[in-house]
Design a protein around this motif. Structure first.
Motif, PDB file in Angstrom:
ATOM      1  N   LEU A 165       0.811  -1.207   0.000  1.00  0.00           N
ATOM      2  CA  LEU A 165       0.000   0.000   0.000  1.00  0.00           C
ATOM      3  C   LEU A 165       0.854   1.271   0.000  1.00  0.00           C
ATOM      4  O   LEU A 165       0.488   2.265  -0.630  1.00  0.00           O
ATOM      5  N   LYS A 166       1.991   1.227   0.664  1.00  0.00           N
ATOM      6  CA  LYS A 166       2.814   2.421   0.804  1.00  0.00           C
ATOM      7  C   LYS A 166       3.713   2.655  -0.405  1.00  0.00           C
ATOM      8  O   LYS A 166       3.890   3.787  -0.850  1.00  0.00           O
ATOM      9  N   TRP A 167       4.314   1.584  -0.934  1.00  0.00           N
ATOM     10  CA  TRP A 167       5.281   1.741  -2.018  1.00  0.00           C
ATOM     11  C   TRP A 167       4.883   1.031  -3.313  1.00  0.00           C
ATOM     12  O   TRP A 167       5.579   1.132  -4.310  1.00  0.00           O
ATOM     13  N   GLY A 168       3.796   0.296  -3.269  1.00  0.00           N
ATOM     14  CA  GLY A 168       3.362  -0.423  -4.460  1.00  0.00           C
ATOM     15  C   GLY A 168       4.189  -1.657  -4.761  1.00  0.00           C
ATOM     16  O   GLY A 168       4.070  -2.246  -5.832  1.00  0.00           O
ATOM     17  N   LYS A 169       5.022  -2.077  -3.797  1.00  0.00           N
ATOM     18  CA  LYS A 169       5.901  -3.230  -3.980  1.00  0.00           C
ATOM     19  C   LYS A 169       5.799  -4.163  -2.775  1.00  0.00           C
ATOM     20  O   LYS A 169       5.498  -3.744  -1.661  1.00  0.00           O
ATOM     21  N   ALA A 170       6.073  -5.432  -3.038  1.00  0.00           N
ATOM     22  CA  ALA A 170       6.168  -6.411  -1.946  1.00  0.00           C
ATOM     23  C   ALA A 170       7.614  -6.417  -1.457  1.00  0.00           C
ATOM     24  O   ALA A 170       8.466  -7.098  -2.017  1.00  0.00           O
ATOM     25  N   ASP A 171       7.895  -5.621  -0.436  1.00  0.00           N
ATOM     26  CA  ASP A 171       9.255  -5.454   0.068  1.00  0.00           C
ATOM     27  C   ASP A 171       9.628  -6.649   0.948  1.00  0.00           C
ATOM     28  O   ASP A 171       9.119  -6.791   2.069  1.00  0.00           O
ATOM     29  N   LEU A 172      10.509  -7.509   0.449  1.00  0.00           N
ATOM     30  CA  LEU A 172      10.871  -8.723   1.181  1.00  0.00           C
ATOM     31  C   LEU A 172      11.476  -8.407   2.542  1.00  0.00           C
ATOM     32  O   LEU A 172      11.167  -9.078   3.533  1.00  0.00           O
TER      33      LEU A 172
END
Length: 405
Positions: free
Chosen positions: A262-269
Motif C-alpha cells: 500500500l505504501k510503495w506499491g511493492k512487496a518489500d521482502l
C-alpha cells in the motif's frame, strides 16, 4: 512406584529443557544468516565472525559470572545481586537438572547480544564489539535479568515477561541504540539535505533463510520458557504457546507485506521478514495466555508497527542496517504493554514501569561501556576501511572474493 514417576518426570522435563535450548542455540545461525544477507558483500565475513564469537563469549561469561549474578543466592525482591561465580548447586526439589537450566538460559544471553550485532554492522570495529560483548553478557544482562526472572524487585512489582520481549529483546535493542548514537551512520546513508539513501543487502536468500531459522528456533525460545512438559496441564500450555508463537509471526509477515504494498506499491521482502520477526518478538512477552485470535491480532499490529518504526528511525538518522531497533526494541515494548489484555494480575502501569527500568538501565550501562571503549581504542573504523570493507580490514578473508561491491 512414586519415586519412579518423579524420576521419569525429572528426566522428561530436563530433556525438554535441553532440546528447547538447542532450538534457541540454532537461532544464532538465524541471526548470522539474516545479518549476512542484509549487509553488503564486503562486510559478510566480519559479521559472521561477530556472530559466532559473540556466542562463544556469552557461553563463557555466563558460565563464569552471569548465571550466578542472575540466579544464585540473591535476595527476593532486591536490586543488587550477589556477584558470585559459576552456576551453584542442584536444589533438592528441582524439576530438572541445574545444568539444563544453565544451558537454556545461556542461549538467551547470546540472543540479546546478537541483536546488537546487526544494528552496528558495517562500521564498528570488530574488537570494540567483542569487548562490549564481555560486559553485556557477563554483567549488564544478568543484573536486569535478576530483577525479573531472578525474583528481583520488578517481579515483586508485578511486571511480567514470559519469555523475554523486554528482558532479552528490548534490552538488546537498548544496548544497540546506545551504540548506534555514539557510532553514527554508515558513509553515504544520509545526505546533507536530509535525503535517505537505501543501502541494499547482498543476499536475500540468506536473509530469508535466517528469518525462517529464527522462526523455527522461537518455538524453543517461547515453548521452553514454560519450563515443564511432563503433565497434562504443562503439555497443553506448551501446545498453546507453539500455536500463538506461529500465528503471531504469520500475521506479522502478512501485515508488513500489505503495508509495503500500500505504501510503495511493492512487496518489500525485507519488510516481510522483519514483520514476521516483529510478530515473534511481540508475542514473546505472553505467548501462554492469549487466545490464538488475540495472538494473531498482536502479530498483525506488530507487523504494521515495525514498518513505520523503521521509517521513523531513518528519518531520525539512526542507521540500523537490519531493523533491529524496530523489531526488537519497539515491538518488544509493544509486546510488554499488551500483556494485560490476556494475563490476569498484570497492569499497563506495571508493564510500563518494568519496561522503563530495563530500557533505562541497559541503555545507560551500555552507553558508559561504549563511551569508555570509544575514548580508549575507538569504536569506528576509518573512512578508508569502511569503503574497502570490514572483511579485508578485520578478517583478511572475503566472503565473496569473485565479486565484492
Amino acid at each position: 512406584m512414586e519415586n519412579t514417576v518423579i524420576e521419569l518426570r525429572f528426566a522428561l522435563d530436563t530433556f525438554y529443557f535441553l532440546i528447547s535450548g538447542v532450538l534457541v542455540m540454532w537461532m544464532a545461525a538465524g541471526f548470522a544468516m539474516l545479518e549476512a544477507g542484509l549487509v553488503r558483500s564486503k562486510n559478510t565475513t566480519e559479521i559472521l565472525t561477530k556472530n559466532i564469537v559473540l556466542y562463544a563469549i556469552a557461553c563463557i561469561m555466563f558460565l563464569l559470572v552471569g548465571y550466578n549474578i542472575m540466579y544464585v543466592d540473591n535476595i527476593a525482591g532486591g536490586w543488587l545481586p550477589s556477584f558470585g561465580g559459576l552456576i551453584g548447586t542442584q536444589a533438592a526439589d528441582a524439576n530438572h537438572s541445574l545444568e539444563s537450566d544453565f544451558f537454556f538460559q545461556v542461549v538467551f544471553v547470546a540472543t540479546a547480544m546478537s541483536i546488537v550485532s546487526g544494528a552496528v554492522a558495517e562500521r564498528m570495529k570488530l574488537w570494540a564489539f567483542l569487548i562490549f560483548s564481555v560486559f553485556l553478557t557477563g554483567f549488564i544482562y544478568p543484573i536486569e535479568g535478576y530483577w525479573t526472572w531472578g525474583g528481583g524487585f520488578l517481579t515483586e512489582a508485578g511486571f511480567s515477561d514470559f519469555a523475554g520481549s523486554g528482558i532479552v529483546h528490548m534490552a538488546g535493542a537498548a544496548a544497540a541504540l546506545s551504540a548506534v548514537i555514539l557510532l553514527g551512520a554508515r558513509k553515504g546513508k544520509y545526505g546533507k539535505d536530509g535525503s535517505i539513501h537505501p543501502i541494499p543487502g547482498s543476499n536475500m536468500p540468506l536473509a530469508t533463510l535466517g528469518t525462517l531459522i529464527l522462526w523455527m528456533g522461537w518455538f524453543g525460545f517461547n515453548g521452553g520458557s514454560q519450563l515443564l512438559i511432563s503433565d497434562a496441564e504443562n503439555a497443553t500450555a506448551v501446545g498453546l504457546i507453539f500455536v500463538n508463537t506461529n500465528t503471531a509471526a504469520a500475521a506479522g509477515a502478512i501485515a508488513a507485506l500489505l503495508v509495503s504494498k500500500l505504501k510503495w506499491g511493492k512487496a518489500d521482502l525485507t519488510m516481510v521478514l522483519n514483520g514476521a520477526l516483529a510478530g515473534l518478538v511481540a508475542i514473546t512477552a505472553a505467548p501462554d495466555s492469549p487466545s490464538p485470535l488475540l495472538a494473531t491480532a498482536i502479530g498483525l499490529i506488530a507487523g504494521i508497527i515495525v514498518v513505520y518504526s523503521i521509517i521513523t528511525f531513518d528519518k531520525l538518522k539512526l542507521d540500523d542496517p537490519v531493523g533491529a531497533l524496530s523489531v526488537h526494541g519497539v515491538c518488544g515494548l509493544f509486546g510488554l504493554l499488551v500483556v494485560p489484555l490476556s494475563k490476569e494480575g498484570t497492569t499497563f502501569a506495571g508493564q510500563l514501569y518494568g519496561a522503563a527500568v530495563i530500557f533505562g538501565f541497559v541503555f545507560v550501562a551500555s552507553w558508559i561501556v561504549w563511551a569508555v571503549i570509544k575514548a580508549t581504542m575507538g569504536i569506528r573504523v576509518t573512512a578508508e576501511e569502511e569503503e574497502t570493507g570490514m572483511d579485508l580490514h578485520d578478517c583478511g578473508v572475503e566472503a565473496y572474493p569473485e565479486f565484492t561491491d
